[in-house]
Design a protein around this motif. Structure first.
Motif, PDB file in Angstrom:
ATOM      1  N   LYS A   1      70.248  41.819  58.296  1.00 60.40           N
ATOM      2  CA  LYS A   1      69.308  42.114  57.220  1.00 60.40           C
ATOM      3  C   LYS A   1      68.001  41.346  57.405  1.00 60.40           C
ATOM      4  O   LYS A   1      66.914  41.887  57.185  1.00 60.40           O
ATOM      5  CB  LYS A   1      69.923  41.782  55.866  1.00 60.40           C
ATOM      6  N   LEU A   2      68.100  40.075  57.798  1.00 62.17           N
ATOM      7  CA  LEU A   2      66.894  39.279  58.029  1.00 62.17           C
ATOM      8  C   LEU A   2      66.047  39.859  59.163  1.00 62.17           C
ATOM      9  O   LEU A   2      64.828  39.950  59.055  1.00 62.17           O
ATOM     10  CB  LEU A   2      67.263  37.828  58.345  1.00 62.17           C
ATOM     11  N   VAL A   3      66.701  40.254  60.233  1.00 62.76           N
ATOM     12  CA  VAL A   3      65.976  40.837  61.367  1.00 62.76           C
ATOM     13  C   VAL A   3      65.340  42.157  60.959  1.00 62.76           C
ATOM     14  O   VAL A   3      64.175  42.423  61.274  1.00 62.76           O
ATOM     15  CB  VAL A   3      66.910  41.010  62.590  1.00 62.76           C
ATOM     16  N   LEU A   4      66.083  42.992  60.237  1.00 62.95           N
ATOM     17  CA  LEU A   4      65.528  44.262  59.767  1.00 62.95           C
ATOM     18  C   LEU A   4      64.350  44.036  58.834  1.00 62.95           C
ATOM     19  O   LEU A   4      63.343  44.747  58.913  1.00 62.95           O
ATOM     20  CB  LEU A   4      66.604  45.095  59.064  1.00 62.95           C
ATOM     21  N   GLU A   5      64.462  43.041  57.965  1.00 64.44           N
ATOM     22  CA  GLU A   5      63.349  42.740  57.064  1.00 64.44           C
ATOM     23  C   GLU A   5      62.116  42.319  57.853  1.00 64.44           C
ATOM     24  O   GLU A   5      61.003  42.752  57.553  1.00 64.44           O
ATOM     25  CB  GLU A   5      63.755  41.636  56.086  1.00 64.44           C
ATOM     26  N   ALA A   6      62.313  41.487  58.867  1.00 63.33           N
ATOM     27  CA  ALA A   6      61.183  41.071  59.708  1.00 63.33           C
ATOM     28  C   ALA A   6      60.576  42.275  60.416  1.00 63.33           C
ATOM     29  O   ALA A   6      59.352  42.443  60.445  1.00 63.33           O
ATOM     30  CB  ALA A   6      61.647  40.026  60.728  1.00 63.33           C
ATOM     31  N   MET A   7      61.424  43.140  60.967  1.00 57.47           N
ATOM     32  CA  MET A   7      60.932  44.333  61.661  1.00 57.47           C
ATOM     33  C   MET A   7      60.170  45.241  60.705  1.00 57.47           C
ATOM     34  O   MET A   7      59.087  45.734  61.030  1.00 57.47           O
ATOM     35  CB  MET A   7      62.103  45.104  62.277  1.00 57.47           C
TER      36      MET A   7
ATOM     37  N   GLU B   1      57.052  39.534  69.767  1.00 63.80           N
ATOM     38  CA  GLU B   1      56.285  38.402  70.283  1.00 63.80           C
ATOM     39  C   GLU B   1      56.029  37.367  69.185  1.00 63.80           C
ATOM     40  O   GLU B   1      56.175  36.168  69.414  1.00 63.80           O
ATOM     41  CB  GLU B   1      54.964  38.873  70.888  1.00 63.80           C
ATOM     42  N   GLU B   2      55.683  37.830  67.983  1.00 69.32           N
ATOM     43  CA  GLU B   2      55.473  36.899  66.872  1.00 69.32           C
ATOM     44  C   GLU B   2      56.768  36.171  66.519  1.00 69.32           C
ATOM     45  O   GLU B   2      56.753  34.974  66.228  1.00 69.32           O
ATOM     46  CB  GLU B   2      54.957  37.654  65.640  1.00 69.32           C
ATOM     47  N   PHE B   3      57.882  36.890  66.569  1.00 72.70           N
ATOM     48  CA  PHE B   3      59.169  36.276  66.272  1.00 72.70           C
ATOM     49  C   PHE B   3      59.518  35.231  67.331  1.00 72.70           C
ATOM     50  O   PHE B   3      59.975  34.133  67.009  1.00 72.70           O
ATOM     51  CB  PHE B   3      60.249  37.356  66.169  1.00 72.70           C
ATOM     52  N   ARG B   4      59.278  35.562  68.595  1.00 73.86           N
ATOM     53  CA  ARG B   4      59.525  34.588  69.675  1.00 73.86           C
ATOM     54  C   ARG B   4      58.637  33.362  69.508  1.00 73.86           C
ATOM     55  O   ARG B   4      59.078  32.227  69.713  1.00 73.86           O
ATOM     56  CB  ARG B   4      59.252  35.235  71.036  1.00 73.86           C
ATOM     57  N   ASP B   5      57.360  33.595  69.142  1.00 71.42           N
ATOM     58  CA  ASP B   5      56.446  32.475  68.927  1.00 71.42           C
ATOM     59  C   ASP B   5      56.962  31.555  67.829  1.00 71.42           C
ATOM     60  O   ASP B   5      56.912  30.334  67.941  1.00 71.42           O
ATOM     61  CB  ASP B   5      55.046  32.973  68.558  1.00 71.42           C
TER      62      ASP B   5
END
Length: 110
Positions: free
Chosen positions: A81-87, A94-98
């Motif tokens: 859910k957290l990943v989907l919310e971020a997407m 790239e922003e997530f990796r940063d």
């Protein structure tokens, strides 16, 4: 049934039928028929599109993953859910990796 699992994961992701159909590029009517178990034999290509949007594997749609032993690489529902919310909010990979790199750096500074 596949349709019941599609509906379950769609709702967990907080998506409407229309949103999922639009994002996956599939017909809303077909998706609706699948969820209502009127259509019971979707193609692998269809399931791949749905699984990609829901950020799950096709196995999740084909098998009752709730009653299986968890694999070491399975991601729990809250993380998904957290990943989907971020997407869905527009955060790029790239922003997530940063962010992750910054967080590692910050922890190492302590």
């Amino acid at each position: 049934m596949v349709g019941e699992r599609v509906k379950k994961y769609r709702k967990e992701a907080g998506l409407t039928l229309t949103e999922l159909a639009d994002r996956a590029g599939v017909a809303k009517s077909y998706l609706s028929a699948l969820e209502r178990n009127i259509q019971t034999n979707p193609s692998i290509q269809f399931l791949e599109k749905i699984a990609a949007v829901l950020n799950i594997t096709i196995d999740h749609l084909l098998k009752d993953m709730d009653n299986m032993e968890p694999a070491g690489d399975d991601i729990d529902t809250e993380w998904r859910k957290l990943v989907l919310e971020a997407m869905n909010s527009g955060v790029s990979k790239e922003e997530f990796r940063d962010f992750l790199e910054y967080n590692k750096w910050k922890i190492n500074q302590k």
